[in-house]
Design an enzyme around this catalytic site. Structure first.
Site, PDB file in Angstrom:
ATOM      1  N   ASN A  22       0.854  -1.192   0.000  1.00 46.63           N
ATOM      2  CA  ASN A  22       0.000   0.000   0.000  1.00 46.63           C
ATOM      3  C   ASN A  22       0.885   1.234   0.000  1.00 46.63           C
ATOM      4  O   ASN A  22       1.825   1.336   0.797  1.00 46.63           O
ATOM      5  CB  ASN A  22      -0.914   0.026   1.224  1.00 46.63           C
ATOM      6  CG  ASN A  22      -1.824   1.243   1.243  1.00 46.63           C
ATOM      7  OD1 ASN A  22      -1.382   2.359   1.512  1.00 46.63           O
ATOM      8  ND2 ASN A  22      -3.099   1.035   0.959  1.00 46.63           N
ATOM      9  N   ALA A  45      -4.696   0.328  -3.029  1.00 46.66           N
ATOM     10  CA  ALA A  45      -5.167   1.625  -2.517  1.00 46.66           C
ATOM     11  C   ALA A  45      -6.413   1.362  -1.689  1.00 46.66           C
ATOM     12  O   ALA A  45      -7.285   0.587  -2.090  1.00 46.66           O
ATOM     13  CB  ALA A  45      -5.485   2.584  -3.656  1.00 46.66           C
ATOM     14  N   GLU A  46      -6.498   2.008  -0.518  1.00 40.07           N
ATOM     15  CA  GLU A  46      -7.601   1.695   0.387  1.00 40.07           C
ATOM     16  C   GLU A  46      -8.961   2.096  -0.139  1.00 40.07           C
ATOM     17  O   GLU A  46      -9.988   1.685   0.402  1.00 40.07           O
ATOM     18  CB  GLU A  46      -7.356   2.288   1.786  1.00 40.07           C
ATOM     19  CG  GLU A  46      -7.162   3.781   1.844  1.00 40.07           C
ATOM     20  CD  GLU A  46      -5.696   4.185   1.796  1.00 40.07           C
ATOM     21  OE1 GLU A  46      -5.360   5.170   2.469  1.00 40.07           O
ATOM     22  OE2 GLU A  46      -4.903   3.548   1.088  1.00 40.07           O
ATOM     23  N   ASN A  47      -8.999   2.908  -1.218  1.00 40.49           N
ATOM     24  CA  ASN A  47     -10.298   3.229  -1.788  1.00 40.49           C
ATOM     25  C   ASN A  47     -10.841   2.094  -2.656  1.00 40.49           C
ATOM     26  O   ASN A  47     -11.947   2.188  -3.173  1.00 40.49           O
ATOM     27  CB  ASN A  47     -10.238   4.534  -2.598  1.00 40.49           C
ATOM     28  CG  ASN A  47      -9.238   4.469  -3.737  1.00 40.49           C
ATOM     29  OD1 ASN A  47      -8.165   3.909  -3.602  1.00 40.49           O
ATOM     30  ND2 ASN A  47      -9.582   5.060  -4.869  1.00 40.49           N
TER      31      ASN A  47
END
Length: 217
Positions: A22, A45-47
């Site tokens: 990440n 990506a955390e989205n």
């Protein structure tokens, strides 16, 4: 090579084939551009993307394909789009091999501070607390000083992001490894002397007998 490019290149050398990594917003996002496809690394990506590529070439931007900081990105073959719950389950479940985060301060205990009250210094913490706590390795990519003040400090004056010790700090001057004994000066940036690093650093540094120059290729 400017400071950010140097930092991104050095951080990329920490990444191993097959990792799930990440990258934080800003400077850390540049690391993807220095990891070749033969490494088969999947950037998350955390989205909700697993399989981020580098920045798109001019004219090939897709406004629906962004990282967590709304930066335009590409996707590699085999990339997956997932929902936020699954994305954070990967992070909180300890499945992310490495996270690379920006920093405002790192102190002698290896603690990271990289957020503050919205509107004061940077936006809110975002996913940084989850990433800093859940990833197997925590690498901080940041410039050594801000407005003339060292960001490698004796004790963080800003809110801590996590209670854990970071694994590596990379700046345009040095690579520093926090340990139980303190901050070890592991490498010098090309053309930078130990004396220059010490002069730019508020925190105490442990100096090994040999401090090699960074390899950036």
């Amino acid at each position: 090579m400017d400071a950010k490019e140097l930092i991104a290149r050095r951080v990329a050398r920490e990444i191993r084939p097959g990792m799930l990594v990440n990258l934080g917003i800003g400077l850390p996002s540049m690391v993807a551009g220095h990891v070749g496809p033969e490494m088969r690394v999947f950037f998350q990506a955390e989205n909700g993307i697993v399989g981020l590529g580098g920045r798109p070439a001019p004219g090939l931007e897709n406004p629906w394909l962004t990282d967590a900081g709304a930066g335009l990105v590409t996707a590699v073959p085999g990339a997956a789009s997932i929902d936020s719950a699954m994305s954070f389950a990967l992070i909180r479940g300890g499945h992310v091999d490495m996270t690379v985060l920006g920093g405002l301060q790192v102190d002698e205990a290896g603690h990271l501070a990289n957020w503050k009250v919205p509107g004061k210094m940077v936006p809110g913490m975002g996913g940084a607390m989850d990433l800093a706590t859940g990833a197997r390795q925590l690498v901080v990519a940041m410039q050594h000083a801000a407005k003339g003040a060292s960001k490698i400090v004796r004790e963080c004056s800003l809110p801590l992001t996590t209670a854990r010790r970071v694994d590596l700090v990379v700046t345009e001057l040095a690579a520093i490894r926090p340990t139980e004994a303190g901050l070890v000066l592991a490498e010098r940036a090309p053309g930078v002397s130990v004396e220059q690093i010490l002069a730019a650093t508020e925190a105490a540094l442990i100096l090994p007998a040999e401090i090699p120059e960074m390899a950036l290729n």
